[in-house]
Design a protein around this motif. Structure first.
Motif, PDB file in Angstrom:
ATOM      1  N   ALA A 118       0.843  -1.214   0.005  1.00 41.03           N
ATOM      2  CA  ALA A 118      -0.295   0.041   0.218  1.00 41.03           C
ATOM      3  C   ALA A 118       0.997   1.267  -0.128  1.00 41.03           C
ATOM      4  N   GLY A 119       0.345   2.264  -0.519  1.00 39.28           N
ATOM      5  CA  GLY A 119       1.105   3.565  -0.553  1.00 39.28           C
ATOM      6  C   GLY A 119       1.650   4.374  -1.804  1.00 39.28           C
ATOM      7  N   GLY A 120       1.945   3.424  -2.729  1.00 45.12           N
ATOM      8  CA  GLY A 120       2.567   3.880  -4.049  1.00 45.12           C
ATOM      9  C   GLY A 120       1.522   4.283  -5.015  1.00 45.12           C
ATOM     10  N   SER A 121       2.057   4.666  -6.278  1.00 40.92           N
ATOM     11  CA  SER A 121       1.214   4.977  -7.228  1.00 40.92           C
ATOM     12  C   SER A 121       0.335   3.891  -7.823  1.00 40.92           C
ATOM     13  N   ALA A 122       0.896   2.428  -7.742  1.00 39.95           N
ATOM     14  CA  ALA A 122       0.112   1.251  -8.061  1.00 39.95           C
ATOM     15  C   ALA A 122      -1.070   1.013  -7.098  1.00 39.95           C
TER      16      ALA A 122
END
Length: 317
Positions: A40-44
């Motif tokens: 969790a947390g990234g652009s993806a």
């Protein structure tokens, strides 16, 4: 090319049995899961959540985002691959067949739904590197072969492959230093342990704005609004592009009418002003492609990176 593919798909839709059309009309009548094969947390992770929210509001059904990271995205992709082909489990497409000798799934059998958005990669250097442009960096690297090093999120990642494409296109000798993910690689670049790196603009823009890193070029086809003064790499190296694209696929044998319905819903969400604003904050360019358009895009992109992987003899960890 695209009009031909679109006509072929339309003909295929007309030939589906009435039961499948009824299934598509009734869809969705229960919660949908979008599997993200990264933490969790990234652009993806952030992009699917934007669209999950809109799809849930449109259909009155929960659209849940579930993170299943590991094995370079293969764990999440395998989960989607083995799910029921009913449109209730969706995920990203991970094209790792050129990196791994054996996979527990066939990427070619996923059913394309839509490319949600693309985010350009950007060439970043630590400010101590004596180059303020791509031309200066190339000249310095050629004059000092093997002196510079570049970081990546790991072998076979987008940052690795993009740097290898840059090396081969510009004819440079630069040492690869792989890390286990974006966070340690970015920390190393900010700390001066490595000299340069290609990374997703959405997660690095703040470091450029603060002066912690210097952006020499964006790897999109043209300049981006968030960094208008930074040239596109294609201005210096014609034809050079590298974008992180975020698409949705369904399990093999998912009926085309369901894929079309999902694709249309994504395109509708993209047209909403608040979605456009949220995508812009991630430096993401909205796409909202059709299943046929996504299939054509994947084919071209896969062929391009296959040649880079083979030329650089890249192997996954």
């Amino acid at each position: 090319m695209r009009p031909t593919i679109a006509r072929m798909l339309a003909a295929a839709l007309c030939g589906f049995p009435p039961a499948l059309h009824a299934q598509a009309q009734d869809y969705p009548n229960k919660p949908i899961r979008i599997i993200v094969p990264y933490p969790a947390g990234g652009s993806a992770d952030l992009l699917p959540r934007i669209f999950a929210e809109k799809l849930s509001a449109k259909w009155g059904q929960p659209v849940l985002v579930e993170n299943r990271p590991g094995a370079g995205g293969n764990i999440g992709a395998e989960f989607v691959y083995k799910a029921e082909p009913d449109g209730y489990t969706l995920g990203p497409l991970v094209v790792n067949q050129n990196l791994y000798r054996k996979l527990a799934f066939d990427p070619a059998k996923f059913v394309p739904v839509s490319v949600m958005a693309v985010i350009p990669n950007v060439l970043l250097v630590n400010p101590r590197v004596p180059a303020k442009s791509v031309d200066e960096l190339i000249a310095y690297a050629r004059a000092n072969p093997g002196k510079l090093n570049y970081g990546s999120q790991g072998n076979g990642t987008t940052s690795h492959l993009t740097a290898e494409l840059f090396k081969s296109t510009a004819g440079l000798s630069v040492t690869h230093v792989p890390y286990k993910g974006s966070a340690p690689a970015m920390a190393a670049l900010l700390g001066g342990e490595i000299d340069l790196m290609f990374d997703n603009l959405g997660v690095t823009l703040a470091h450029v704005k603060s002066g912690g890193l210097r952006a020499l070029a964006v790897a999109s086809e043209k300049r981006v609004a968030s960094l208008p003064e930074v040239p596109a790499m294609s201005e210096i190296l014609p034809g050079f592009t590298s974008v992180a694209w975020f698409g949705i696929v369904a399990p093999p044998k998912t009926p085309a009418p369901i894929a079309e319905k999902l694709s249309a819903a994504v395109a509708e969400a993209i047209r909403q002003p608040d979605v456009a604003k949220r995508l812009a904050a991630l430096s993401a360019e909205p796409v909202g492609d059709t299943p046929a358009g996504m299939a054509a895009f994947m084919k071209l992109d896969g062929e391009r990176w296959k040649s880079v992987i083979e030329a650089a003899q890249v192997k996954a960890d």
